[in-house]
Write an enzyme that holds these catalytic residues in place. Structure first.
Site, PDB file in Angstrom:
ATOM      1  N   GLU B  64       0.840  -1.206   0.000  1.00  0.00           N
ATOM      2  CA  GLU B  64       0.000   0.000   0.000  1.00  0.00           C
ATOM      3  C   GLU B  64       0.875   1.255   0.000  1.00  0.00           C
ATOM      4  O   GLU B  64       0.586   2.240  -0.698  1.00  0.00           O
ATOM      5  CB  GLU B  64      -0.918   0.019   1.226  1.00  0.00           C
ATOM      6  CG  GLU B  64      -1.876  -1.159   1.328  1.00  0.00           C
ATOM      7  CD  GLU B  64      -1.313  -2.312   2.160  1.00  0.00           C
ATOM      8  OE1 GLU B  64      -0.092  -2.566   2.063  1.00  0.00           O
ATOM      9  OE2 GLU B  64      -2.086  -2.944   2.897  1.00  0.00           O
ATOM     10  N   ALA B 288      11.117 -37.562  10.602  1.00  0.00           N
ATOM     11  CA  ALA B 288       9.740 -37.405  10.135  1.00  0.00           C
ATOM     12  C   ALA B 288       8.759 -37.941  11.171  1.00  0.00           C
ATOM     13  O   ALA B 288       7.734 -37.316  11.465  1.00  0.00           O
ATOM     14  CB  ALA B 288       9.556 -38.127   8.801  1.00  0.00           C
TER      15      ALA B 288
END
Lengths: 370, 370
Positions: B64, B288
């Protein structure tokens, strides 16, 4: 071998007739026994259809014979002089339960034959030569791949001289077919398990080992698929308990066939002698490993569920492979997402149990080294 | 929460501006640090574009602010009176390294703001309220899903307060990541391994355990992908040998970061404090399993090779699951066939070694129970 393409060799009417013959061959619900799917369309000299026919299975007339009979009935024998036969499989040259089709076409006065797949059956091949020797023009291998796909298991079986073997396996993403405590209901979704019935209906035999029989007590029947029920077979040396589902009458009224051997090749020979051409292997990891080690798996259909177990029964037993360069390599020929239906999603415990999950169906064939 | 659809609430010019803002946000090659992708387009009262902007990463102005500066430069400050800001993320309400965008838009005289994704960052949210309190018309959730997809890992990370974790695993069809003798080169194809570089480039951190470091000596760099290199990180209590590739300087000139913990949550906290928002877990089965047991895997990307080993290292370690109803269930969100390129097929030992095989890439997310 070269593939004839639609060019100067076949007319548009013959191309259209071949598509129609393929459609006839694919008629669902047939009880073919050890025979292939075959369709035939007879055209007159102007390319107009004289008659059609398709093979309905062992002991019934071949597609060419059906079409010739229909043509004589509709137009008289003289109409066949100079006609063209369009047929999905090379007309046979041998006398089995019916006479050789090549001679029947020749004797009827057919002057041109367009066929798709060359006959892979060493006992029946040679029809094209018989026809050419009689002065008939023969064009082969028009839409040969489509015709071969229609009879892929049969074609491989008659070439190999044993039934074609499809191994069906249901596995988690980490290659487990059961949890550590032996539970396996349900690894795959309801939609995947319905798809297995379609697979069974495509085979003519469903085979398990006595281990799977004793562990799971399967019934191995086909639900919601047209056509004949496959033969239910069990291999192994252990007895089948009288209380087992496979000991009871199946859809054909008979108990499952017990093949008293642990040798995959011996089991396949027995099944071949029973006129079986396509075996769906649904046994456990040990039976699958025995077939894989013997090089007797022609196709793998794997249903993969998006789950992990981290432990439990491996989907395949020891293959005697110790290093990566010896891995058993396959070609991935199809990967299909198997989605749940709205009914699956509406099942109260569906989502929690995985019954309503999206599964994956993978089709693999042994790798041809280039 | 309802999703605003393109109807009476937004004009065609605003819709087009949102598509442009999404394209700007997706500019490749940015070094975003811990910040999201954001694009902004400013429109005048007639719907004509005044200026554009996008965020280039931490320490640089927000989208912005860039657009406001560009508009003032091109048209003067007065042009912003009554303007509309179209932005892919709700304007922020907090002062970080730059001031709050909601106030900047308000102070510039912008009278209408159309945004896509509500800010999931609890520290930065509230911009819409600031604007509404100042009399600015605010329309939210226009193309919210597209904007969320652009920042899916960042969105999840700021909501969770820890980095988003993608576990990458390469496995055979039977769930093996290495053969019995430990060899694993190559389970997956050359094309699959190139795809891993794309995955690494999408993350900001690549994490392995000391076990993988000692076994495989990976370098974990990104080849052939635009943008910054991810941080290379190793977790575990064992020392990193000075001769290891990860001990040497990476693309950023530094050695890999050693996180001296075996606790997945502690490792993620350390990485969060290093401004990391998306971790690609590339360790072995043990690491994992530790993340999976802790519920710290947000996404699985599995490369499945059409091979069987029958024995060897499991792709995932023990998860403490003993029965099928406790299986770790995921949703299959994508299945993509990864084909070899002509170059792969031309590699002399490609076909034999599986380098030229067709592999499968599966993307899974933890199952949301309904």
């Amino acid at each position: 071998m070269t593939t004839a393409t639609a060019g100067p060799t076949v007319t548009p009417a013959e191309q259209a007739a071949m598509e129609r013959a393929l459609t006839l061959a694919a008629t669902p619900g047939l009880d073919l026994g050890p025979n292939p799917r075959v369709g035939c369309v007879l055209l007159d000299a102007d390319g107009a259809t004289l008659a059609e026919g398709f093979h309905r299975g062992a002991g019934t007339p071949h597609a060419e014979a059906v079409a010739l009979t229909n043509a004589r009935h509709a137009h008289g024998p003289a109409a066949l002089r100079g006609a063209t036969a369009v047929v999905t499989l090379e007309p046979c040259a041998h006398t089995g339960r019916t006479g050789p089709c090549a001679e029947a076409l020749r004797d009827a006065g057919v002057s041109r034959v367009v066929f798709a797949q060359p006959d892979p059956n060493p006992q029946a091949a040679g029809g094209a030569d018989v026809l050419r020797a009689a002065g008939v023009t023969v064009v082969g291998e028009v839409r040969a791949d489509a015709a071969r796909a229609l009879n892929h298991a049969w074609s491989a079986a008659v070439t190999l001289g044993r039934p074609f073997v499809t191994w069906k396996v249901a596995t988690t993403l980490d290659g487990r077919s059961a949890a550590a405590d032996g539970t396996s209901r349900w690894i795959t979704s309801a939609a995947a398990r319905r798809d297995v019935h379609r697979l069974r209906a495509e085979a003519d035999t469903v085979l398990v080992g006595t281990g799977t029989l004793l562990d799971d007590d399967p019934s191995l029947t086909v639900r919601d698929a047209p056509g004949p029920q496959p033969l239910r077979a069990v291999m192994g040396l252990r007895e089948i308990p009288a209380t087992a589902r496979l000991a009871g009458p199946g859809p054909d009224g008979a108990a499952a066939r017990h093949l008293r051997t642990r040798d995959p090749r011996a089991a396949l020979t027995r099944l071949w002698d029973l006129d079986r051409r396509h075996v769906l292997l649904e046994g456990g990891a040990t039976l699958a490993a025995a077939f894989l080690r013997a090089g007797l798996v022609d196709e793998i259909v794997a249903y993969v569920s998006p789950t992990l177990l981290g432990a439990g029964t491996a989907a395949v037993g020891d293959l005697g492979i110790t290093t990566i360069t010896d891995a058993a390599r396959f070609d991935l020929v199809d990967a299909t997402v198997v989605d749940p239906t709205p009914d699956d999603l509406a099942t109260p415990d569906g989502p929690a149990s995985g019954l309503a999950a999206t599964n994956l169906r993978l089709t693999l064939r042994p790798r041809k080294e280039s």
